[in-house]
Design a protein around this motif. Structure first.
Motif, mmCIF file in Angstrom:
data_model
loop_
_atom_site.group_PDB
_atom_site.id
_atom_site.type_symbol
_atom_site.label_atom_id
_atom_site.label_comp_id
_atom_site.label_asym_id
_atom_site.label_seq_id
_atom_site.Cartn_x
_atom_site.Cartn_y
_atom_site.Cartn_z
ATOM 1 N N GLU A 181 33.420 31.095 49.782
ATOM 2 C CA GLU A 181 33.508 31.250 48.377
ATOM 3 C C GLU A 181 32.619 32.544 48.364
ATOM 4 N N VAL A 197 34.098 36.119 48.179
ATOM 5 C CA VAL A 197 35.084 36.422 47.255
ATOM 6 C C VAL A 197 34.469 36.563 45.883
ATOM 7 N N LEU A 255 35.249 39.261 42.640
ATOM 8 C CA LEU A 255 35.808 39.119 41.484
ATOM 9 C C LEU A 255 35.001 39.220 40.451
ATOM 10 N N VAL A 285 36.917 29.667 37.651
ATOM 11 C CA VAL A 285 37.387 30.775 38.851
ATOM 12 C C VAL A 285 36.669 30.016 40.222
ATOM 13 N N LEU A 299 38.341 28.528 43.655
ATOM 14 C CA LEU A 299 37.904 28.838 45.045
ATOM 15 C C LEU A 299 37.692 27.620 45.864
ATOM 16 N N ILE A 325 42.977 36.404 43.596
ATOM 17 C CA ILE A 325 42.381 35.543 44.681
ATOM 18 C C ILE A 325 42.810 35.468 45.970
#
Ligand SMILES: C[S@@+](CC[C@H](N)C(=O)[O-])C[C@H]1O[C@@H](n2cnc3c(N)ncnc32)[C@H](O)[C@@H]1O
Length: 637
Positions: A113, A116, A120, A130, A134, A172
């Motif tokens: 996670e 990412v 994002l 969000v 994930l 994503i």
């Protein structure tokens, strides 16, 4: 995420043996959850869930201090404020108890996670949804979890039309690390799954802390007249209690939306948020249920009236509707209690006010002017409702500043809703009202001012103040309210008569004349003590009533409140609140032991004989002064 989390998410199954899956093989449309044990009365716990995934808000908000920064993101313990915290160096968001918790979290989920999040952040910030998506992508990469997650309802075809979700899936998918790689279509499917099966998570104080996902919770269907009412009992646990007696083998329902809304509004909410047309008993029968009256003794619904009829009925007709033999008391079919129509009428009025609030809550211009909601309601809204700022608080539109500027109206609404909570309204309405109340309290900074008031109040007590942990009072809703109004509400309920002993014959005279006191300041502080003590006393009553009726408090919550009461003086004996009866009418004698304890704690010189209570002080010349406490039985309950 706790260590054993992936185990719990293994299958959309049940974590509590008190329930079972209905129609497990017949697909999501027919699947549901039923009880294996009966719940004999409202308030009984039917099920307890420890949520599989809880995603915390990024920053502590005013309404709740629980967040990614204050709760260990591995073991979900609250982090001690004074200790230095262990924050992830990558995202600088997730915080842990120590290196060990961090390592475990990193190994299981955070390594996927964390990179990412950063990518994002510019488009989506650290939104809970969000981060939940994930987390689900990570779990989805494990074959056994994938199989089970796929069994949950997604309404994929409809949800996929949501442009934001499509955009999110496109963002994503290319960012997912190799080990959890998934196509954009798969990510979109996971987003659909998260959208339908996630819910808001609150802590034990009903403060929003983030989002929750749980495969057991996901199996429970919605009803506009749910038989379960959910109560958050910790950062990761939800207790589901019965809103009415439930037989073993019955399907259980929660409400996915504010079920106090009129049918039209509920339908629209469920269709746009959860993509289904409700087929619960009320919606199926096209009955626009609105007004209900529950037996104050056993909690069973005695009658309900459709919204369309609600305003059509004048007072006379209402009597006819609920009591065919016009004017005679209605009798509960379950326990036989006769309820006077006057009592019902009071609740009727409160329902009208509630309806007003609800309609205001959903923008006036959006209310369809059809027969169902009708001109009568619009007139009612215009004539009897509160000025515009109050709409906005409920609607989350007004800023705290605007609210403070309109405090009088807001407080009017607040008091009205408090009155509703303490009336005999159907328990299903209590939760949404609490939500509104919390919103108001939060926006007005009510808690803070309440604590200040409580502290001021206690400052007059002749007790060692270091023994009071007043900060806890903010969680104690009824205490807060009572103290907030302690001079207004409380003094309406109790007549305080001041007596002074006649010097010559030693008998007390009834002259309520404060000028006789040599030192008025002493008297004022005594009265303050008296009022403070009575406030405390009344909130104990309220807790007892609610607990017994099972409306708003779970056993766990009341335990917490007991602790709070107890913490007023460490080592003081606990109040046993359970001993009160279920009715609303309270007699003084029921409270004798509690009063004694209370006055012991507050060091007030309480005397009592044959149901009469008074405080006994001495004036400067050592002549006895009495403060009588009367009229407690008639306190507006
Ligand atoms: C979180 S799931 C509930 C459990 C679902 N029955 C299952 O077995 O997966 C939510 C979905 O269940 C269905 N559902 C729940 N309550 C319903 C109701 N009152 N009327 C119609 N469909 C309902 C809808 O498809 C809704 O989107």
């Amino acid at each position: 995420m706790t260590q054993d989390e992936p185990e719990r998410i293994k299958e959309p199954s049940l974590s509590d043996s008190r329930i079972s899956v209905m129609n497990p093989e017949e697909g999501p449309a027919k699947r549901g959850v039923s009880t294996t044990e009966a719940a004999s009365k409202p308030g009984c716990e039917v099920l307890k869930i420890k949520t599989a995934i809880t995603i915390y808000q990024p920053e502590p908000l005013d309404s709740s201090t629980d967040s990614c920064k204050t709760v260990c993101q591995h073991c979900t313990r609250r982090l001690p404020a004074h200790k230095s915290q262990y924050t992830c160096n990558g995202c600088k968001l997730y915080t842990y108890c120590n290196q060990r918790c961090y390592d475990l979290s990193w190994e299981k989920v955070h390594q996927y996670e964390c990179p990412v999040f950063e990518q994002l952040k510019s488009s989506f910030g650290y939104q809970e949804f969000v981060r939940l998506a994930l987390r689900l992508c990570t779990l989805y990469s494990i074959p056994s979890y994938r199989k089970n997650l796929e069994r949950l309802t997604t309404h994929r075809e409809e949800v996929e039309k949501n442009a934001t979700l499509v955009r999110l899936s496109e963002k994503i998918a290319p960012l997912l690390p190799e080990k959890i790689k998934a196509s954009q279509q798969t990510v979109l499917k996971i987003l659909c799954l998260a959208a339908i099966n996630s819910s808001t998570m609150m802590n034990e104080n009903f403060e929003q802390v983030g989002m929750a996902f749980d495969p057991t919770f996901s199996l429970i269907n919605h009803s506009c007249v749910p038989n379960l009412y959910s109560i958050p009992i910790s950062l990761t646990e939800i207790s589901f209690v019965a809103t009415s007696p439930i037989k073993a083998g019955t399907e259980v329902f929660t409400s996915y939306c504010f079920n106090g809304y009129p049918t039209e509004v509920r339908r629209r909410t469920l269709e746009t948020r959860f993509y289904f047309t409700c087929k619960c008993s009320i919606c199926r029968n096209k009955k626009n249920f609105f007004f209900s009256y529950n037996c104050p003794n056993c909690g069973i619904m005695m009658f309900s009236i459709a919204l369309s009829s609600f305003f059509k009925f004048g007072r006379e007709k209402m009597y006819q509707a609920i009591s065919p033999t016009n004017g005679t008391p209605s009798v509960c079919s379950s326990c036989g209690l006769a309820v006077a129509l006057k009592q019902v009428e009071r609740v009727w009025t409160l329902h009208k006010l509630l309806l007003g609030c609800l309609l205001y809550n959903i923008h006036r211009d959006k209310i369809p002017d059809n027969i169902e909601l009708g001109p009568a309601i619009n007139n009612f809204l215009k004539e009897s409702l509160l000025p515009t700022p109050t709409i906005d608080i409920v609607d989350d539109l007004a800023t705290p500043h605007e609210l403070r500027a309109n405090q009088r109206e807001v407080i009017k609404l607040y008091q009205m809703l408090q009155a509703l909570i303490h009336s005999d309204i159907c328990p299903i309405y209590c939760y949404p009202i609490y939500t509104i109340l919390t919103e108001i309290e939060h926006k007005l900074g009510h808690h803070e001012s309440m604590i200040a008031k409580v502290q001021k109040c206690f400052a007059g007590l002749a007790t060692d103040l270091s023994q009071f942990r007043v900060s806890q009072v903010s969680h104690f809703r009824e205490l807060g309210t009572d103290l907030y109004n302690y001079l207004g509400t409380i003094s309406k309920g109790i007549t305080v008569t001041i007596k002074q002993t006649n010097q010559s014959n030693g008998k007390s005279s009834d002259k309520a004349d404060s000028t006789k006191f040599v030192d008025k300041r002493i008297m004022a502080s005594d009265l303050k003590q008296c009022i403070a003590a009575c406030s405390l006393f009344f909130c104990l009553q309220l807790v007892a009533i609610h607990q017994d009726r099972g409306v708003a408090l779970s056993p766990a919550m009341s335990k917490r409140q007991e602790v709070i009461v107890e913490s007023i003086r460490l080592g003081a004996p606990r109040y046993k609140l359970k001993e009160f009866g279920p009715g609303n009418h309270l007699t003084m004698s029921m409270f004798v032991p509690y009063l004694k304890k209370l006055f012991e704690i507050t060091s007030l010189p309480l005397k009592h004989r044959k149901g009469n209570f008074w405080l006994q002080f001495a004036d400067r010349n050592n002549h006895p002064l009495f403060v009588e406490l009367n009229g407690v039985d008639s306190f507006g309950m």
